[in-house]
Motif scaffolding. Structure first.
Motif, short mmCIF file in Angstrom:
data_model
loop_
_atom_site.label_atom_id
_atom_site.label_comp_id
_atom_site.label_asym_id
_atom_site.label_seq_id
_atom_site.Cartn_x
_atom_site.Cartn_y
_atom_site.Cartn_z
N VAL A 504 60.17 54.08 5.87
CA VAL A 504 60.95 53.39 4.62
C VAL A 504 60.07 52.77 3.71
CG1 VAL A 504 62.80 52.01 4.47
CG2 VAL A 504 62.70 52.88 6.37
N PRO A 505 60.20 53.50 2.67
CA PRO A 505 59.43 53.14 1.18
C PRO A 505 59.70 51.62 1.37
CG PRO A 505 60.25 55.28 1.00
CD PRO A 505 60.80 54.86 2.20
N GLN A 506 58.68 50.86 0.87
CA GLN A 506 58.81 49.40 0.63
C GLN A 506 59.32 49.12 -0.56
OE1 GLN A 506 57.05 45.97 3.06
NE2 GLN A 506 55.73 46.56 1.48
N GLN A 507 60.41 48.31 -1.00
CA GLN A 507 60.51 47.90 -2.25
C GLN A 507 59.79 46.57 -2.60
OE1 GLN A 507 62.37 49.71 -4.57
NE2 GLN A 507 62.76 51.20 -2.80
N PRO A 508 59.42 46.30 -3.83
CA PRO A 508 58.95 45.08 -4.28
C PRO A 508 59.65 44.02 -4.28
CG PRO A 508 59.23 46.75 -6.15
CD PRO A 508 59.50 47.40 -5.11
N ALA A 509 58.99 42.89 -3.92
CA ALA A 509 60.02 41.83 -3.72
C ALA A 509 60.33 41.32 -4.99
CB ALA A 509 59.11 40.66 -3.10
N ALA A 510 61.84 40.75 -5.03
CA ALA A 510 62.55 40.32 -6.28
C ALA A 510 61.74 38.90 -6.75
CB ALA A 510 64.00 40.24 -5.99
N ARG A 565 51.22 46.69 -0.17
CA ARG A 565 50.38 46.43 -1.04
C ARG A 565 50.54 44.53 -1.33
NH1 ARG A 565 52.42 50.93 -3.85
NH2 ARG A 565 51.01 52.49 -3.95
N ALA A 566 51.95 44.23 -1.49
CA ALA A 566 51.98 42.76 -1.62
C ALA A 566 51.52 42.08 -0.33
CB ALA A 566 53.51 42.38 -1.63
N GLU A 567 51.65 42.55 1.01
CA GLU A 567 51.36 41.99 2.07
C GLU A 567 49.70 41.87 1.95
OE1 GLU A 567 53.70 44.07 2.07
OE2 GLU A 567 55.30 42.91 2.83
N LYS A 568 48.87 42.99 1.84
CA LYS A 568 47.68 43.15 1.63
C LYS A 568 47.09 42.03 0.56
CE LYS A 568 46.84 47.93 2.76
NZ LYS A 568 46.52 49.17 2.65
N ARG A 569 47.68 41.71 -0.40
CA ARG A 569 47.23 40.69 -1.41
C ARG A 569 47.28 39.51 -0.73
NH1 ARG A 569 49.79 44.28 -5.23
NH2 ARG A 569 51.66 43.00 -5.15
N ALA A 570 48.53 39.31 0.20
CA ALA A 570 48.78 37.94 0.61
C ALA A 570 47.75 37.64 1.74
CB ALA A 570 50.11 37.73 1.13
N HIS A 571 47.24 38.77 2.47
CA HIS A 571 46.45 38.24 3.74
C HIS A 571 44.94 38.37 3.34
CE1 HIS A 571 50.13 39.39 6.00
NE2 HIS A 571 49.49 38.37 6.79
N TRP A 572 44.53 39.01 2.15
CA TRP A 572 43.27 39.34 1.76
C TRP A 572 42.29 37.71 1.70
CZ3 TRP A 572 39.35 42.06 2.37
CH2 TRP A 572 38.33 42.04 1.63
N PRO A 573 42.92 36.65 1.02
CA PRO A 573 42.33 35.34 1.11
C PRO A 573 41.84 35.10 2.52
CG PRO A 573 44.06 35.20 -0.60
CD PRO A 573 44.34 36.59 0.41
N LEU A 574 42.66 35.23 3.65
CA LEU A 574 42.38 35.01 5.04
C LEU A 574 41.02 35.59 5.45
CD1 LEU A 574 42.87 33.89 7.67
CD2 LEU A 574 44.72 35.56 8.08
N LEU A 575 41.17 37.34 5.33
CA LEU A 575 40.00 37.89 5.71
C LEU A 575 38.78 37.45 4.56
CD1 LEU A 575 41.77 41.39 5.91
CD2 LEU A 575 41.51 39.44 7.61
N ARG A 592 39.56 41.98 -4.82
CA ARG A 592 40.78 43.00 -4.52
C ARG A 592 40.48 43.37 -3.10
NH1 ARG A 592 41.42 46.73 -10.12
NH2 ARG A 592 42.03 45.03 -11.38
N PRO A 593 41.57 43.45 -2.72
CA PRO A 593 41.66 43.88 -1.17
C PRO A 593 41.34 45.34 -1.02
CG PRO A 593 44.03 43.53 -1.80
CD PRO A 593 43.17 43.02 -2.72
N PRO A 594 40.77 46.20 0.01
CA PRO A 594 40.76 47.21 0.16
C PRO A 594 42.07 48.21 0.49
CG PRO A 594 39.67 46.33 2.08
CD PRO A 594 40.35 45.29 1.15
N ARG A 595 42.12 49.23 0.53
CA ARG A 595 43.33 50.00 0.96
C ARG A 595 43.45 50.00 2.41
NH1 ARG A 595 46.57 52.92 -2.70
NH2 ARG A 595 45.86 52.55 -5.01
N ASP A 596 42.11 50.22 3.05
CA ASP A 596 42.21 50.55 4.48
C ASP A 596 40.79 49.80 5.21
OD1 ASP A 596 42.56 51.48 7.04
OD2 ASP A 596 41.84 53.74 6.42
N THR A 597 40.98 49.35 6.27
CA THR A 597 39.96 48.67 6.93
C THR A 597 39.15 49.55 7.91
OG1 THR A 597 41.35 47.75 8.62
CG2 THR A 597 41.05 46.51 6.66
N LEU A 598 39.89 50.76 8.40
CA LEU A 598 39.28 51.52 9.34
C LEU A 598 38.42 52.70 8.50
CD1 LEU A 598 42.22 52.29 11.52
CD2 LEU A 598 40.33 50.98 11.86
N PRO A 599 37.11 52.87 9.07
CA PRO A 599 36.22 53.87 8.36
C PRO A 599 36.65 55.18 8.74
CG PRO A 599 35.15 52.82 9.99
CD PRO A 599 36.29 52.10 9.86
#
Length: 599
Positions: A504-510, A565-575, A592-599
């Motif tokens: 299901v394509p994710q909609q940006p948060a309002a 994308r929104a979740e990646k930006r939120a979790h990137w400071p933790l990583l 900026r967070p990467p798109r994928d962590t798996l090589p």
């Protein structure tokens, strides 16, 4: 932690590799056209005319066309190996010679449901779940639905899942059915219809989560082409829902299973691990002093919430004698006294009764005063002479199903399933015992491309959607898409079928400000300074330990490649913090967070 590879190699290496791979994939034009000879008629969900999500699917098709057939076959082979290694089986009893055959085949092409279409499905699923929840409580309570003659009494009271010993157990608090699923089929005209209910003991949600994990590891380029709503947090929501049903603050929750190697062998172990609860068989529990206790090496531990994965009739041999199962003697009496909560509630299987499908519009109007958002597949109960006569004239285009996939039906009919039994055997049984059978026509369903025999073939697909009720209802975004079978098979039958990860394509948060809940003030009292100092430092150490545990828990369960994308930006400071703490300064400096962590 397969998704947290920065513990194995430097962060800069995997970040640069993943970023380079994604940028290269995005800039490369499609080299192939695997769908050149694919039939593009109105029945196809991916290429049909007027398909609203066609523009959103273009990037997905381009990602597939960048891969050669040899590459696609290799990725499909990796998926097949992953399914076999993880043990995604419906029935372990069919294992022979130490090498079990998987009960399904995960396809490399996901199913994409447009956001607008998914919103309609979500409203319809939640509405239907509330109707059936009210029906379960009413049938085991005042039975207003029967007294007002909204539905025939025989359709409800002759249901094999209905037991009078469960009457009065549901206290009208909306907790009769908190977790369930519906099977839906999308017709050629784009209308979704419900074909089956799974509210007693819903099955398959673990396979949805593992399908997403496997596909993201084998084909990460597809996830880079679309922002997909994640599914990994479903078990967290389910765990919170189970804990909220207890009266105490720190409840003991366990999963109750029959413990036999049946079709739920993989599901139950997966759910117990991800819910963080213990798993037990009926013999591990003991009823004493109006309570339920788990036998442990430290003695008896009281149980507050039971997530049952066995049928209601197998829960207590005292309340349901001659069920053929040992169960936990006296458990129903403990539930009646309110000393333990069972989810889903005992007797919830009555909502799976297919004889009710013909009356769904009446049920919705009676309990909610609304019209149903979702239609139901036309269903005829053979216990009605007029409907039975009509079905006899159109038997060739009908599928015969029992009113319940319930073991007691087969004991009543004296029938034992054999490997070669099909619709012919069901029709013979339906002629002899029409009150236990329904018939449904076989409509033309929409089709999706599946990678078979080195190419893409159109296959009719059904969809199983999972929901959680409670104070904040939710529907798992996606669900389980699988090949639609021509005819009905009992749950004990093992069938190899094709399944798809459903997106299901994710909609940006309002935009908007969060409104925190007001915190109620408490009474103030004085304590000694030495005691306050000791409590302060103890609290600091506990806070640090809790923060470390939360970091490790998130990293263990985080599915980076499934986040939007929104979740990646939120979790990137933790990583970044973890990378800095482990000496990976180069990666920690990336903003900026990467798109994928798996090589």
């Amino acid at each position: 932690m397969r998704n947290s590879l920065f513990f194995v190699r430097p962060l800069g290496a995997w970040w640069g590799y993943a970023n380079h791979a994604v940028m290269t994939a995005a800039s490369t034009k499609p080299k192939f056209d695997h769908f050149k000879g694919y039939p593009r008629d109105g029945r196809d969900e991916m290429f049909g005319r007027g398909r609203k999500g066609e523009s959103a699917l273009r990037s997905l098709v381009d990602a597939l066309n960048r891969c050669g057939k040899a590459d696609l076959r290799a990725r499909q082979a990796r998926l097949d190996r992953g399914v076999a290694e993880m043990g995604l089986y419906f029935n372990r009893a069919t294992v022979s010679h130490g090498s079990p055959a998987p009960s399904w085949r995960l396809d490399i092409v996901p199913r994409v449901l447009p956001s607008g279409e998914w919103d309609v499905l979500t409203r319809g699923v939640i509405q239907r779940a509330r109707v059936m929840n009210a029906y379960i409580e009413d049938l085991h309570g005042d039975q207003r639905i029967l007294r007002d003659r909204v539905i025939p009494c025989g359709a409800a009271l002759r249901d094999p899942a209905f037991h009078r010993s469960f009457s009065g157990l549901h206290r009208g608090n909306g907790g009769a059915c908190l977790f369930g699923a519906f099977d839906l089929a999308r017709s050629a005209d784009g209308v979704w219809r419900v074909s089956d209910h799974h509210l007693g003991t819903p099955f398959g949600v673990s396979h949805v989560l593992q399908n997403r994990r496997l596909l993201s590891q084998v084909f990460p380029e597809l996830f880079a082409a679309m922002d997909v709503a994640p599914v990994a947090d479903f078990t967290t929501r389910l765990a919170e829902l189970l804990r909220a049903r207890a009266a105490c603050r720190n409840p003991h929750v366990l999963l109750l299973t029959q413990g036999t190697p049946d079709h739920a062998f993989f599901e139950e172990g997966f759910l117990a691990r991800h819910l963080g609860i213990s798993i037990a068989r009926p013999g591990d529990l003991l009823v004493r002093e109006n309570g339920v206790f788990l036998k442990t090496i430290r003695g008896l531990e009281r149980v507050d919430v039971i997530y049952r994965r066995l049928d209601s009739s197998a829960i207590d041999p005292v309340s349901v004698p001659n069920s053929g199962f040992s169960g936990v003697p006296g458990l129903v009496n403990v539930v009646r006294k309110g000393n333990v909560e069972v989810i889903n509630g005992l007797g919830a299987g009555v909502a799976d009764n297919r004889a009710l499908f013909r009356h769904m519009e009446r049920l919705t109007a009676f309990y909610l005063g609304e019209k149903p958002f979702l239609k139901t597949v036309e269903t005829y109960h053979l216990g009605d002479p007029d409907q039975r006569e009509m079905v006899a004239e159109e038997a060739d285009r009908m599928v015969f199903k029992p009113v319940q996939d319930h073991e007691s039906i087969w004991r009543r009919l004296g029938w034992r399933m054999k490997p070669g039994d099909g619709q012919a055997a069901w029709r013979r049984l339906a002629r002899r015992h029409p009150e236990y059978f329904v018939a449904q026509p076989l409509p033309e369903s929409s089709r999706l491309p599946c990678f078979e025999a080195g190419g893409f073939q159109p296959v009719e697909m059904a969809l199983r959607v999972y929901f959680l009720l409670g104070d904040d209802p939710m529907v798992l975004p996606g669900g389980l898409s699988r090949r639609r079978e021509e005819g009905h098979r009992p749950r004990r039958a093992t069938v190899v079928t094709a399944v798809k990860d459903t997106w299901v394509p994710q909609q940006p948060a309002a935009p908007g400000r969060a409104n925190p809940r007001p915190v109620a003030g408490g009474s103030r009292f004085s304590i000694g300074s030495r005691t306050a100092d000791a409590l302060y430092w103890a609290g600091r150490y506990v806070e640090r330990a809790e923060s470390t545990a939360r970091h490790l828990h998130i990293l263990e369960n985080l599915r980076w490649d499934q986040l939007g994308r929104a979740e990646k930006r939120a979790h990137w400071p933790l990583l970044r913090a973890v990378a800095s703490a482990t000496g990976q300064t180069a990666a920690a400096g990336q903003r900026r967070p990467p798109r994928d962590t798996l090589p």
